[in-house]
Design a protein around this motif. Structure first.
Motif, PDB file in Angstrom:
ATOM      1  N   VAL A 185       0.844  -1.198   0.000  1.00 12.85           N
ATOM      2  CA  VAL A 185       0.000   0.000   0.000  1.00 12.85           C
ATOM      3  C   VAL A 185       0.874   1.240   0.000  1.00 12.85           C
ATOM      4  CG1 VAL A 185      -1.700   1.324   1.316  1.00 12.85           C
ATOM      5  CG2 VAL A 185      -1.935  -1.142   1.111  1.00 12.85           C
TER       6      VAL A 185
ATOM      7  N   GLY B  60       2.224   2.036  -3.192  1.00 13.44           N
ATOM      8  CA  GLY B  60       1.223   2.434  -4.182  1.00 13.44           C
ATOM      9  C   GLY B  60       0.804   1.325  -5.093  1.00 13.44           C
TER      10      GLY B  60
ATOM     11  N   LYS C 230      -4.624  -0.712  -3.635  1.00 17.47           N
ATOM     12  CA  LYS C 230      -5.534   0.380  -3.265  1.00 17.47           C
ATOM     13  C   LYS C 230      -5.778   0.327  -1.781  1.00 17.47           C
ATOM     14  CE  LYS C 230      -7.957   0.868  -7.702  1.00 17.47           C
ATOM     15  NZ  LYS C 230      -9.261   0.849  -8.399  1.00 17.47           N
TER      16      LYS C 230
ATOM     17  N   ASP D 145      -8.505   1.134  -0.086  1.00 21.91           N
ATOM     18  CA  ASP D 145      -9.810   0.628   0.315  1.00 21.91           C
ATOM     19  C   ASP D 145      -9.795  -0.872   0.443  1.00 21.91           C
ATOM     20  OD1 ASP D 145     -10.607   3.246   0.194  1.00 21.91           O
ATOM     21  OD2 ASP D 145     -11.410   3.086  -1.854  1.00 21.91           O
TER      22      ASP D 145
ATOM     23  N   HIS E 170       0.751   7.843   1.664  1.00 23.79           N
ATOM     24  CA  HIS E 170       0.107   6.527   1.608  1.00 23.79           C
ATOM     25  C   HIS E 170       0.142   5.882   2.978  1.00 23.79           C
ATOM     26  CE1 HIS E 170       1.081   6.228  -2.961  1.00 23.79           C
ATOM     27  NE2 HIS E 170      -0.007   6.973  -2.704  1.00 23.79           N
TER      28      HIS E 170
END
Length: 1491
Positions: A19, A22, A25, A27, A73
């Protein structure tokens, strides 16, 4: 479940990281995490904290990243996670929290955290400073300082302290610090404060930090740490309230600094020592003084205290040896105890540990001692109750103390006394079960003596009491242990400590100062200074003194006198230092010329003798050292033993004794002491006893004797290979003289029982110990005398009888009982054939007697008595001597006088008994079956020559014994033959002697010559002592002496001829030795000539010959060999003084002078004279003899032959000389010898100093002599041939005409058939033995009736002679070189000559190679008396018998050989059968000559 928590954790981490990168995602990941958080499995198995750890690690990693998007992030991911806010605030840093919005500002959050922490951890809750809460701290100090003598305990005080802390909020650490402060001021209340601290304490480390802070406060310069602080630190350590390792790091200085300081001290001490030894110039001295001042100023700046040493002292004071030992182990050896306070503290602790044992075993009788109060500390080392308890702590304490025990002399004395008590128990307790423990304790005490006692003594200044106390312990150790301790003390101890290095240097400096000023005049003052210096450092002092004595021997006397202030320990150390100096391997014991012993060794030997005599020093070490050197085959150190025995026992060994001294030495012990020695030997009783005790206690008496006896030959054959011949001779003499001296000491000082118990029998000495026979008899002789006297006393007591005759018989019986085993024992000493000539009884008698047994020196006794009377008179006339001293001296002299008179009487009785015994034994001494010649040979070889060179007394004894055997009329002993052997061939005996042996041999010859001179001087004496004695028979028979026929006796005039011949032979031998050029020959003959000067030379021409040759030696050796030059000059001067006593030859013995009267004395022919006068003399003699014969023929009257003319018919030996048969032969011989002399002089001029060159010269000389000998033999063989010798034929014709004329005139004819037979038989015997025989009788013309009667008696005697009978005694002389016989010189050849009386050939010896004149009296057998025909008949009959014998018994002997009959048995059987046949043949033959 297939997944472990670790797998799940890794998966979640990977998910979060994707995450942040990147790749996934947010979610999707948030939903996955939400689902997982909801599930029960995740809640139970994987705790939420693990999820936070993953998030927190991601925070750290993203915080380090520079990309902003990745950080965003991560922030979004944390926000999406279902983690509580409190956990996030606890774990994440303020910047992350600010970005998440959990806090407003990160800076404010940080400030808030600091305030909270300060409030939590650093806000003061209690009062640390006294001013902050003075009431509370005042009450605390009052509580701690109250009187503790009542019922106040540490528990009650502790409760009060706790109340004060709680009431006034006092800091507990500060309270602990105040407790320590009060304890420091009240250090006597150890028990109270230690229990209080132990109850109050929380952590030991806290207490260590507080103490360390206190010590650090005093580590500044010029600050001094109080002793009370050391005390409380030591007490806390002792009670294990703190650890030494924790406290040690807070103390200063560092260990590295201590080691550096120790090294610096040692280097400074060595530098100081070097400066004291070095020679310093004045300018350098001033510079050194300035530097020393600067160093002293630097030292005045006081460095910080050594807190480690202070703590160590405190630990020792309270008795905590365990922790004190740990601290000392961190420091260099003896560094801690080099500080006096620590040394005294440790000494006090040792006092406490040894006190009970010392009170029980160490306190000497009569001593009270000071009571030592024990420590109240129960944890201190336990006191020792037994010697075994000393191993627990006491020995280790003493080893740490080391040389600094010197600070407490009382403790030093206690330790020494405990050592003495232990040694007494060790020596008395012989139980095997405790032996190992006792040996271990002995090793401990030796270690203490090495590491503590001796070094401590070095640091005590002039404490003689401690030195004597220490000797009380050391004398109980064997000398081996003591000497090892002294060696460690001298060579290693002084380099172990700076103080000892300085002390050594100071001692050497002081010793130099004293020795520079030591003289005979200030011995007392210097001796006191030496004594003071030696009490502490004897090894250093004596080492320097001995080094000075080795260089300057004139210091020996003052040094010995100055040693009287030494202690017993110092004397023992001196003995060790002397032995160490003697054994120094770096010193050469020979001088650089390799011919003499080094002067340093001689100086030390002299010092040994003087010191050991004057002072009570133990001798065992020195005697063992000499013994060990002898075992190793080294004889140099025998010089020490010689000096010690000479000084301590007063027994001198010298060959320069006067005749008076020598005469005194033949008497008793008292006479020897008074008149036998050069020095004064009084006051040697104590020193002799000490030497005897040392020898007996360590069993060294017999080993030393045996080693010296064996070493005599070892000097020659083992040591002498590479050494100079002069040095070998000197070492041999030293070894022999020391043996004689040492044996004399044992004989005179050991009791009868001790001597007999230690000396084995003669056969064991010779066969098992391989002792030479002369030395073995020398050692056994006193034992025989003791045994005989003891047995004699027993017999006297058993049978009481006072008559002299009974006493004599008892003495003879005692001798038989004692000597019979000796007679049996001596048989094994020699081969069986020896006893065919001598009886063992005669052999043992000769070797067992001494001069004391043969004669009483009345004149010596009288001389000493007169001296004592003169002393008494001088004492009475001296007014300066006090009356009491006069009385004492007179009593002493009177007592000595009575002792001498009693001793003389006792010796007189003893000599009478011995002479009676010899009178009874003499008939069994010599066997009748052997010829007198062989008997004399064995007597000379085995008895006379070995003993005459053993000692000066033995030399006199040998001459006296020969005279005694003659006076006793011993059967089968030919005195003339014995004397002739002694005088006729001395060359090889002289050449084989050492220097001292030459002195003794010369003395022996002198004594023999005295006897001969006395007989020669007066006819009455000769007729009284020689006529009708069997020793002067000229017919040598093996049968006994029946009173003798006067015709068979040598008359006085002929004896004078014989004596002249002996003088002549001595001259010839002397000239030969002087002309060899060899050092040994020349030295020895000069010594011998000096010794015999009172009796030889007596003839003028012989003296002139010697004088000429000695003068030549003086000229030749003046610059080459100074010792020979000195000997020659000395003899030359004495010879000139004796010239007035010399007489011409015609006065010495009757000799016709008509033709020689015109010849001056200086041209009389003799040894050393040139050939020209000899030739003229020979011509004169020939002319004289022709004139005499012409006169006799013309007158035609009967004229008796004069005694001078009868010399041609006298006895001659192999060493005799005669004229050549022709003038031509004389000239040829003279020419050859002249050329030989020229060659010899060339050789002497050629440098040949090396032994190899001399040996080569000798070999060349021997080859030349052999070649000359063969040429002369060939020439003489030609001369003997009738065809070649026309002159001889003419002489025979002329002699036959003279015989006819004499027969016509009625003159008696001398020759007979019997004499011809004897002559031929003697010629055969001469051929077999290579020597000429002699009957020592010159015929005097008598009437025919007298001659026929004499021949008849001789035939009658000859007809009954035994098979061993021989009237011919060949003069073979076997001279012993140690044990080997020497033979006749090769230069003396046997020739034939015509007899004037019967004109038959007689055997003569060839003239000497020096051109000496023909002697007027040669001892020879007159072969012409018997005649030729009987001898021819006898030879024919013997050949006939031998032929019959071979034919008759050859087959029998072949058969015996075939059956292996031994050769000796066959030989015996053949000889026996031949003799039986021969005698039967002679018996049945009707022949007068053979009956």
């Amino acid at each position: 479940c297939l997944f472990t928590p670790a797998d799940i954790q890794a998966a979640l981490y990977e998910l979060c990281w994707q995450v942040v990168q990147g790749n996934l995602k947010l979610d999707l990941v948030a939903s996955v995490l939400g689902d997982m958080m909801v599930q029960v499995f995740f809640q139970t198995v994987f705790h939420i904290k693990n999820v936070f750890l993953i998030v927190f690690s991601a925070d750290l990693e993203t915080g380090a990243l520079e990309e902003k998007n990745k950080r965003d992030h991560y922030t979004q991911l944390v926000g999406a996670c279902l983690v509580r806010t409190a956990i996030l605030k606890e774990r994440l840093d303020p910047e992350t929290l600010e970005s998440l919005g959990l806090i407003k500002q990160a800076h404010q959050f940080n400030q808030k955290i600091v305030k909270i922490k300060t409030k939590l951890f650093y806000k003061q809750q209690k009062f640390n400073l006294l001013r902050e809460e003075n009431e509370g701290y005042a009450k605390l100090i009052t509580e701690l300082g109250q009187d503790l003598s009542g019922n106040i305990t540490s528990h009650l005080v502790l409760e009060s302290i706790k109340s004060l802390i709680g009431c006034f909020n006092l800091d507990p650490n500060r309270v602990l610090d105040i407790i320590l402060e009060v304890y420091e001021s009240r250090s006597d209340q150890d028990e109270f404060f230690l229990s209080l601290i132990k109850s109050y304490m929380c952590e030991p480390l806290t207490l260590c930090h507080i103490l360390g802070f206190k010590f650090k406060f005093y580590q500044e310069p010029n600050e001094e740490t109080p002793k009370s602080l050391y005390h409380i630190a030591a007490a806390l350590l002792h009670h294990n309230l703190i650890e030494l390792e924790d406290l040690y790091v807070h103390l200063m200085p560092l260990d590295a600094a201590i080691v550096e300081e120790h090294k610096r001290d040692i280097s400074e001490a060595k530098q100081i020592a070097r400066k004291l030894v070095m020679v310093v110039l004045p300018s350098e001295k001033s510079e050194d003084k300035e530097k020393e001042k600067e160093k002293e100023e630097e030292k005045n700046e006081k460095p910080p205290d050594n807190q480690k040493l202070g703590l160590l002292e405190a630990l020792l004071r309270i008795g905590d040896w365990h922790h004190a030992q740990s601290i000392m182990d961190q420091m260099p050896s003896f560094y801690a105890t080099s500080h006096k306070a620590i040394a005294l503290a440790l000494c006090q602790l040792v006092h406490l540990t040894v006190e009970p044992l010392y009170r029980r075993a160490g306190v000497p009788k009569g001593a009270r001692g000071c009571v030592v109060h024990p420590l109240r500390n129960k944890r201190a080392p336990r006191p020792a109750e037994s010697f075994e308890d000393l191993r627990r702590d006491t020995f280790s304490m003493l080893c740490y103390l080391g040389p600094h025990l010197s600070h407490d002399p009382i403790l030093f004395a206690k330790i020494v006394r405990l050592g003495k008590a232990f040694m007494k128990e060790y020596q008395s307790d012989g139980r095997p079960d405790v032996k190992d423990k006792m040996d271990t304790l002995l090793s401990c005490f030796l270690s203490i003596a090495d590491q503590v006692l001796l070094p401590s003594l070095s640091l005590m200044e002039c404490n003689a009491c401690m030195s004597e106390e220490l000797w009380g312990l050391f004398k109980l150790f064997p000398y081996q242990h003591r000497y090892r301790l002294y060696g460690q003390w001298k060579n290693e101890t002084y380099s172990s400590h700076p103080l000892l290095v300085k002390v050594k240097a100071q001692t050497v400096e002081r010793a130099k100062y004293i020795m520079k000023r030591l003289t005979k005049e200030n011995v007392k003052q210097s001796g006191r200074q030496i004594g003071k210096l030696s009490h502490s450092n004897p090894t250093i002092l004596f080492d320097y003194m001995l080094s000075q004595i080795q260089w300057y021997d004139n210091l020996i006397v003052p040094v010995v006198d100055s040693l009287k202030y030494l202690t017993s320990l110092n004397y023992d150390v001196l003995a060790y230092c002397i032995i160490e100096a003697l054994a120094n391997p770096e010193k050469e014991k020979m001088k650089h010329d390799d011919t003499t012993i080094s002067s340093w060794l001689q100086s030390l030997a002299s010092l040994c003798g003087a010191v050991f005599r004057k002072y009570p020093i133990e001798l065992a070490g020195l005697l063992q050292y000499v013994t060990n050197q002898l075992k190793a085959g080294k004889s140099f150190d025998l010089l020490i033993l010689k000096e010690v025995v000479q000084k301590m026992a007063g027994i001198e060994i010298t060959d320069e004794m006067t005749s008076e001294q020598l005469e005194a030495m033949t008497g008793g012990e008292q006479l020897k002491a008074e008149g036998g020695y050069f020095g004064q030997i009084r006051n040697t009783k104590k020193s002799s006893q000490r030497l005897k005790d040392a020898l007996l206690d360590h069993e060294l008496a017999l080993p030393l004797c045996l080693l010296m006896a064996q070493q005599r030959n070892g000097v020659v054959f083992l040591e002498g290979g590479e050494k100079h011949l002069k040095l070998v001779g000197h070492l041999y003499d030293q070894c022999h003289d020391t043996l004689v001296q040492f044996g004399g000491f044992l004989a005179s000082n050991l009791s009868t029982e001790d001597y007999i118990k230690r000396v084995p029998s003669i056969d064991i000495l010779c066969n098992q110990f391989h002792t030479p026979h002369d030395a073995a008899f020398f050692l056994s002789r006193p034992m025989y005398a003791h045994q005989i006297l003891s047995k004699y006393d027993e017999l006297k007591k058993a049978e009481k009888g006072n008559r002299q005759q009974q006493k004599v018989h008892k003495y003879v019986a005692a001798c038989e009982q004692v000597m019979t085993p000796v007679h049996e024992a001596v048989v094994s000493l020699h081969p069986a054939r020896v006893w065919d000539d001598l009886r063992p009884q005669f052999y043992a008698t000769f070797w067992s007697l001494t001069m004391y047994d043969l004669a009483v020196p009345h004149s010596a006794y009288e001389r000493e008595v007169n001296k004592l009377k003169a002393q008494i008179k001088a004492i009475e006339e001296n007014p300066e001597i006090p009356l009491n001293k006069k009385k004492k001296e007179k009593e002493r002299c009177t007592a000595l006088q009575e002792k001498l008179q009693e001793e003389e009487k006792k010796q007189l009785e003893h000599v009478q008994r011995v002479l009676h015994r010899l009178k009874l034994e003499k008939d069994n001494w010599l066997l009748a079956k052997s010829t007198k010649n062989e008997t004399i040979t064995k007597f000379l070889q085995l008895c006379l020559f070995p003993r005459c060179i053993f000692s000066s007394i033995d030399a006199v004894y040998c001459a006296r014994f020969v005279e005694l055997v003659h006076q006793q009329k011993t059967p089968n002993f030919c005195t003339l033959l014995c004397y002739d052997r002694v005088f006729s061939a001395i060359i090889y005996t002289v050449a084989s002697c050492t220097e001292n042996e030459s002195h003794r041999y010369g003395r022996f010859l002198c004594c023999m010559l005295e006897t001969v001179t006395r007989w020669h001087s007066d006819r009455a004496i000769y007729e009284k002592e020689c006529v009708n004695y069997p020793g002067f028979l000229t017919i040598f028979r093996a049968t006994g002496f029946d009173g003798g026929n006067k015709a068979d006796q040598l008359d006085y005039e002929n004896f004078r001829h014989v004596v002249h011949k002996w003088h002549y032979m001595l001259t010839k031998a002397s000239v030969h030795c002087l002309e060899t050029g060899d050092y040994t020959h020349i030295r020895n003959i000069l010594i011998v000539l000096t010794k015999i000067l009172p009796c030889y030379p007596k003839v003028l021409n012989l003296g002139q010959a010697l004088e000429c040759r000695v003068h030549k030696i003086c000229l030749e050796e003046k610059d080459k060999r100074p010792d020979l030059y000195a000997l020659a000059m000395g003899y030359s001067g004495r010879l000139k003084s004796q010239k007035v006593h010399m007489v011409p030859e015609n006065e010495f013995h009757h000799k016709e002078q008509p033709a020689r009267s015109a010849t001056p004395a200086s041209q009389q022919n003799g040894p050393g004279s040139t050939g020209k006068p000899a030739t003229s003399t020979n011509k004169t003699e020939e002319g004289t003899s022709e004139d005499d014969r012409g006169k006799d023929k013309s007158q035609g009257t009967t004229k008796p032959v004069s005694k001078a003319n009868s010399a041609a018919a006298k006895v001659t030996t192999s060493n005799g000389n005669g004229a050549l048969n022709s003038t031509k032969a004389v000239k040829e011989r003279d020419d050859k010898e002249k050329s030989g002399k020229e060659k010899k002089e060339k050789k002497e001029k050629t440098p040949g100093s090396t032994p190899e060159t001399k040996a080569e010269n000798r070999r060349e000389k021997q080859r030349d002599e052999r070649a000359g000998k063969e040429e002369r033999a060939a020439r003489e063989g030609k001369e003997k041939t009738p065809k070649a010798d026309r002159e001889k034929v003419k002489a025979e014709e002329k002699s036959s005409k003279d015989d006819k004329a004499k027969a016509g005139n009625g003159e008696p004819m001398e020759p007979s058939r019997e004499r011809d037979a004897i002559k031929e038989s003697k010629s055969k015997e001469k051929g077999d033995r290579s020597a000429v025989a002699g009957s020592l009788k010159s015929p005097v013309p008598r009437s025919e009736s007298a001659e026929s009667e004499r021949d008849h008696k001789r035939r009658k005697l000859d007809s009954h002679s035994s098979p061993s009978h021989s009237s011919l005694c060949p003069f073979l002389l076997y001279l012993p070189e140690r044990s080997l016989p020497l033979h006749i010189p090769a230069a003396l050849k046997i020739t034939t000559e015509s007899c004037r009386t019967c004109r038959h050939g007689i055997w003569k010896s060839q003239p000497n190679p020096w051109g000496l004149e023909k002697h007027s009296m040669d001892i020879s057998i007159i072969f012409c008396r018997i005649g030729r025909k009987p001898l021819k008949d006898l030879a024919k009959r013997i050949l006939c018998i031998l032929s019959i014998f071979i034919l008759k018994y050859l087959s029998i002997f072949l058969l015996m050989k075939a059956v292996s009959v031994p050769f000796e048995e066959r030989k015996f059987l053949s000889i026996s059968i031949f003799l039986v046949d021969f005698f039967f043949f002679c018996f049945f033959e009707n022949n007068n000559h053979l009956k």
